[in-house]
Design an enzyme around this catalytic site. Sequence first.
Site, short mmCIF file in Angstrom:
data_model
loop_
_atom_site.label_atom_id
_atom_site.label_comp_id
_atom_site.label_asym_id
_atom_site.label_seq_id
_atom_site.Cartn_x
_atom_site.Cartn_y
_atom_site.Cartn_z
N LYS A 149 0.80 -1.16 0.05
CA LYS A 149 0.23 0.07 0.05
C LYS A 149 0.90 1.40 0.09
O LYS A 149 1.76 1.30 0.77
CB LYS A 149 -1.03 -0.04 1.30
CG LYS A 149 -2.30 -0.65 0.97
CD LYS A 149 -3.36 -0.41 2.36
CE LYS A 149 -4.56 -1.32 2.05
NZ LYS A 149 -5.43 -0.85 3.18
N GLU A 191 0.08 -1.05 16.47
CA GLU A 191 -0.23 -2.02 15.29
C GLU A 191 0.25 -3.51 15.67
O GLU A 191 -0.43 -4.45 14.94
CB GLU A 191 0.64 -1.60 14.02
CG GLU A 191 0.03 -0.31 13.50
CD GLU A 191 -1.06 -0.38 12.55
OE1 GLU A 191 -1.43 -1.68 12.58
OE2 GLU A 191 -1.57 0.35 12.26
N LYS A 233 0.76 -10.47 8.12
CA LYS A 233 0.25 -9.73 7.09
C LYS A 233 0.66 -10.18 5.61
O LYS A 233 -0.07 -10.01 4.55
CB LYS A 233 1.02 -8.11 7.02
CG LYS A 233 0.50 -7.27 6.23
CD LYS A 233 1.00 -5.65 6.44
CE LYS A 233 0.15 -4.90 5.69
NZ LYS A 233 0.79 -3.48 5.73
N GLU A 243 -7.11 -5.41 -1.58
CA GLU A 243 -8.47 -5.27 -0.87
C GLU A 243 -9.66 -5.14 -1.53
O GLU A 243 -10.55 -4.46 -1.46
CB GLU A 243 -8.13 -3.95 -0.10
CG GLU A 243 -8.93 -3.79 1.23
CD GLU A 243 -8.58 -2.52 1.99
OE1 GLU A 243 -7.69 -2.62 2.92
OE2 GLU A 243 -9.11 -1.30 1.41
N ARG A 248 -8.40 -8.59 3.03
CA ARG A 248 -7.25 -7.70 3.60
C ARG A 248 -8.21 -6.48 4.34
O ARG A 248 -7.16 -5.83 5.23
CB ARG A 248 -6.45 -7.01 2.46
CG ARG A 248 -5.60 -6.03 2.65
CD ARG A 248 -4.69 -5.89 1.59
NE ARG A 248 -3.55 -4.93 1.74
CZ ARG A 248 -2.35 -4.82 0.97
NH1 ARG A 248 -2.40 -5.30 0.04
NH2 ARG A 248 -1.55 -3.71 1.68
N HIS A 259 -8.66 6.68 12.30
CA HIS A 259 -8.46 7.64 11.28
C HIS A 259 -9.18 8.94 11.38
O HIS A 259 -8.64 10.10 11.15
CB HIS A 259 -8.78 7.21 9.87
CG HIS A 259 -7.63 6.21 9.14
ND1 HIS A 259 -8.05 5.60 8.26
CD2 HIS A 259 -6.51 6.05 9.75
CE1 HIS A 259 -6.71 4.92 7.84
NE2 HIS A 259 -5.71 5.13 8.75
N HIS A 272 -0.16 7.42 15.16
CA HIS A 272 -0.96 6.57 14.37
C HIS A 272 -1.46 5.32 15.35
O HIS A 272 -2.69 5.03 15.34
CB HIS A 272 -0.34 5.98 13.17
CG HIS A 272 -1.36 5.04 12.26
ND1 HIS A 272 -2.58 5.23 11.71
CD2 HIS A 272 -0.96 3.94 12.09
CE1 HIS A 272 -3.03 4.45 10.99
NE2 HIS A 272 -2.33 3.34 11.45
#
Length: 372
Positions: A149, A191, A233, A243, A248, A259, A272
């Site tokens: 990504k 994460e 992942k 995705e 995904r 977000h 984040h």
Amino acid sequence: MPATKVIVNVPGEQPYDVRIGNGVLGAFGAALKTTPGLENVSRYLVLSDSNVAPLYLKACKEALAAADLKSCDISVPAGEDSKSIAVAEEIWEAMAQLGLGRDAAVIALGGGVVGDLAGFVGSTFMRGVPIVQAPTTLLSMVDSSVGGKTGVNLRAGKNLVGTFTQPRYVCADTSTLATLDEREWACGCGEIAKSAVIDSDDFFFWLVEHANDLAKRETSVVEEAIARCVVFKAGVVAADKTESRGVRECLNYGHTLGHAIEKLSGYGTFSHGAAVAEGMRFAARLGAALVGTPIELVETQDDLLDTLGLPALAWHAAPDTMLDAMKRDKKTRGGQVRFVVPNDVGVREIVNVADDVILEHLEAWALSKEGR
């Protein structure tokens, strides 16, 4: 301890190695010389930022030179503001002025912002040149450097413009993590926790058992956590490269609210990972109401995030403002907000949630921040 190698094998793409270990940046150039898809690269552009370049740019370029690889470099201001079309355009222009062509490749030396930006620039310059990731933060090692990504932000929201372009190689030198402050360390831990919850009992309960050691940066635990995240992942990306099959999308656990928090609080106000951790707390409680997420999981996840240095945020915004921000997220379909919610550890589903239900839960969330 020896370096760990994880092979990411995405259907229709050239498999690529992720090297994880202390000092692997020193062998960076030699590794690139033997990497499939990079045989014809005549010059590497190392894209970094104002925080990372003074620390690791010299070592990176020396590793390239030691393998007789030519390079040039561009540094952008550190921070989320650099993930923009305006900065991307400046880099494209600079690449053209440097005489880079289709035989160039772009190396992303830095954290998630640099990785996303360099990936986007590389995947679009000359209609696409090879990309190599050299992540220097825990967040980028466990998540953004793997999977392909790329993206930049718009005023309307985060990562709304980007591509799916797999890197040719990932060099995760864990020695670079020594310069991370506590905020950035906890950011990466967010994460890791996300991956553990949606992956499996094995990963989740391993992380619960080793959370204190991870927070303390115990070397063997850190490298195992990175490897576990990359393996997880890689499997998800292999099943759903772009995705488009719904697989995904599970990687967005915690990101729907997260977000919105980043956008409304101002990018950079919270890391984040801290925003995602808050989103995980919210999504788990939403799951308890909608799909029967066990309250034991909600509580264990809360405790895990606390241990990893990610306490619940004191910040909140008006529920209708939060909902509006969520509706502008790229995961929205047909005007309906979608959440990844855990049925249990390693079992999740994606649910379309009605506006009134979201508002009800956002109101409860906001009240909890006000101490009521």
